[in-house]
Design a protein around this motif. Structure first.
Motif, PDB file in Angstrom:
ATOM      1  N   GLU A 220       2.167   1.742  -3.522  1.00 45.95           N
ATOM      2  CA  GLU A 220       1.131   2.326  -4.387  1.00 45.95           C
ATOM      3  C   GLU A 220       0.999   3.827  -4.147  1.00 45.95           C
ATOM      4  O   GLU A 220       0.880   4.617  -5.093  1.00 45.95           O
ATOM      5  N   ALA A 221       1.034   4.239  -2.873  1.00 43.01           N
ATOM      6  CA  ALA A 221       0.951   5.669  -2.532  1.00 43.01           C
ATOM      7  C   ALA A 221       2.147   6.431  -3.096  1.00 43.01           C
ATOM      8  O   ALA A 221       2.003   7.558  -3.591  1.00 43.01           O
ATOM      9  N   PHE A 222       3.332   5.792  -3.043  1.00 46.25           N
ATOM     10  CA  PHE A 222       4.540   6.428  -3.593  1.00 46.25           C
ATOM     11  C   PHE A 222       4.398   6.625  -5.103  1.00 46.25           C
ATOM     12  O   PHE A 222       4.725   7.688  -5.642  1.00 46.25           O
TER      13      PHE A 222
ATOM     14  N   SER B 106       0.835  -1.212   0.000  1.00 46.29           N
ATOM     15  CA  SER B 106       0.000   0.000   0.000  1.00 46.29           C
ATOM     16  C   SER B 106       0.869   1.261   0.000  1.00 46.29           C
ATOM     17  O   SER B 106       0.555   2.265  -0.636  1.00 46.29           O
ATOM     18  N   LYS B 107       2.008   1.204   0.718  1.00 45.93           N
ATOM     19  CA  LYS B 107       2.942   2.335   0.718  1.00 45.93           C
ATOM     20  C   LYS B 107       3.550   2.529  -0.675  1.00 45.93           C
ATOM     21  O   LYS B 107       3.738   3.654  -1.138  1.00 45.93           O
TER      22      LYS B 107
ATOM     23  N   ASP C 281       1.659   6.884  -6.867  1.00 47.92           N
ATOM     24  CA  ASP C 281       0.677   7.949  -7.107  1.00 47.92           C
ATOM     25  C   ASP C 281       1.329   9.331  -6.975  1.00 47.92           C
ATOM     26  O   ASP C 281       1.087  10.225  -7.793  1.00 47.92           O
ATOM     27  N   GLU C 282       2.165   9.483  -5.959  1.00 48.15           N
ATOM     28  CA  GLU C 282       2.846  10.758  -5.730  1.00 48.15           C
ATOM     29  C   GLU C 282       3.894  11.027  -6.819  1.00 48.15           C
ATOM     30  O   GLU C 282       4.001  12.134  -7.339  1.00 48.15           O
TER      31      GLU C 282
END
Length: 357
Positions: A284-286, A281-282, A288-289
């Protein structure tokens, strides 16, 4: 209505006067492209391709040329070399004796039958303005010849044989394997190697001196690192930075990174750090950023592969797994795959490599 009859359009009959700044720009003319401005004018000016330069120097002394095939990476001086040699050979008759075609635009059999064949059949005549003797042949330069169709290459073979008394051919390509064997056997082949770091820096320092630019050696090293032995790309990058910053202002490494589109090291470090946490999940967030920064995923792959090979953080097995994943993602990108999905795929591959430890 009267204004319309006089000018052919609605509105005031008097034309608008151009602004002062625009008028100045038109008088001064467009700024020259540095790649053309600093292109070698003689064979001796060509950087680092010693073997080719020596052969061409001997050909210029003898006043004769074989059919030539230049191949190698882009920006290593293939086109510049033959143009410089032709300029020395023909002098004032240069434009009459040269036919230059970009085969990526004109690569069909019809071009061979019409343009190339008709030019090859012309008689080479005329005298140079400087009184020097001029050889009785013409040169046809086919740039990006590896883009020509097989039928066009086959048709060219016959023309090369038939018009050998009056025409020489120079085929230029990146991949010699894409040229059919009957053509390569009729040409003297020369491989152009990527230019060395010192040679590119030397040329960039010369341009900086000529253009009154302020750039320290670390800045030029960063340009060379990004260009990968491509002198044309390095010079274009330097000119782009100058347009952005203006002359007289010192160029920094950050300017180079911004213009070329290199991914800053802190982003690559963050990517590896996120993958090290083994939290999908981290990751994926990275991603996206990171996608909001608009860096190319292909550039990430290029820099990441070099970074992972040179690091001692991973075992050989982990490096092999990550390298395989990078190669797979690069192939899919070239095939039109989604940059977002491939970047997530890379992160998953690195996380799996960490899970092996």
């Amino acid at each position: 209505m009267q204004a319309f009859l006089k000018t052919g359009k609605l509105g005031p009959s008097e034309p608008k006067k151009p602004s002062t700044s625009r008028a100045k720009d038109e008088r001064s003319g467009p700024l020259p492209v540095w790649v053309e401005k600093y292109r070698p004018r003689t064979v001796e000016d060509v950087v680092e391709q010693g073997e080719v330069v020596e052969v061409l120097r001997q050909c210029l002394k003898g006043g004769d040329f074989p059919n030539l095939l230049f191949y190698g990476p882009p920006g290593t001086g293939k086109t510049s070399t033959i143009l410089a040699a032709a300029r020395q050979l023909f002098g004032s008759l240069y434009k009459q004796r040269i036919l230059e075609l970009n085969a990526s635009d004109e690569r069909g059999i019809q071009v061979v039958r019409e343009k190339i064949k008709s030019f090859a059949q012309l008689t080479a005549g005329g005298m140079r303005n400087d009184g020097k003797s001029c050889p009785p042949f013409k040169i046809i330069i086919l740039d990006e010849a590896d883009s020509m169709t097989s039928a066009a290459q086959a048709a060219l073979r016959r023309t090369m044989e038939k018009e050998s008394h009056s025409t020489r051919f120079c085929l230029i390509c990146n991949y010699v394997s894409r040229i059919i064997e009957p053509l390569t056997s009729r040409c003297t082949k020369f491989r152009f190697k990527p230019l060395g770091e010192e040679k590119i820096i030397e040329r960039l320092e010369y341009i900086c001196k000529e253009e009154s630019l302020k750039a320290e050696k670390p800045v030029l090293l960063k340009i060379v690192e990004a260009s990968g032995g491509d002198l044309r790309r390095a010079i274009t990058c330097l000119q782009s930075i100058t347009r952005l910053k203006g002359k007289g202002i010192e160029i920094t490494v950050d300017d180079v990174v911004e213009i070329i589109g290199i991914v800053p090291e802190n982003w690559l470090d963050k990517l590896i750090e996120v993958c090290q946490s083994k939290d999908y999940s981290k990751a994926e967030a990275f991603v996206d950023e990171f996608m909001l920064e608009a860096y190319a995923t292909s550039q990430v792959i290029e820099q990441l592969s070099e970074k992972i090979i040179n690091t001692t953080e991973f075992t050989d097995k982990q490096k092999a797994l990550i390298g395989e994943k990078l190669g797979e993602c690069n192939y899919r990108l070239l095939d039109g795959g989604s940059e977002y999905i491939q970047l997530i795929n890379i992160c998953c591959g690195i996380i799996k490599a960490y899970e092996l430890a």
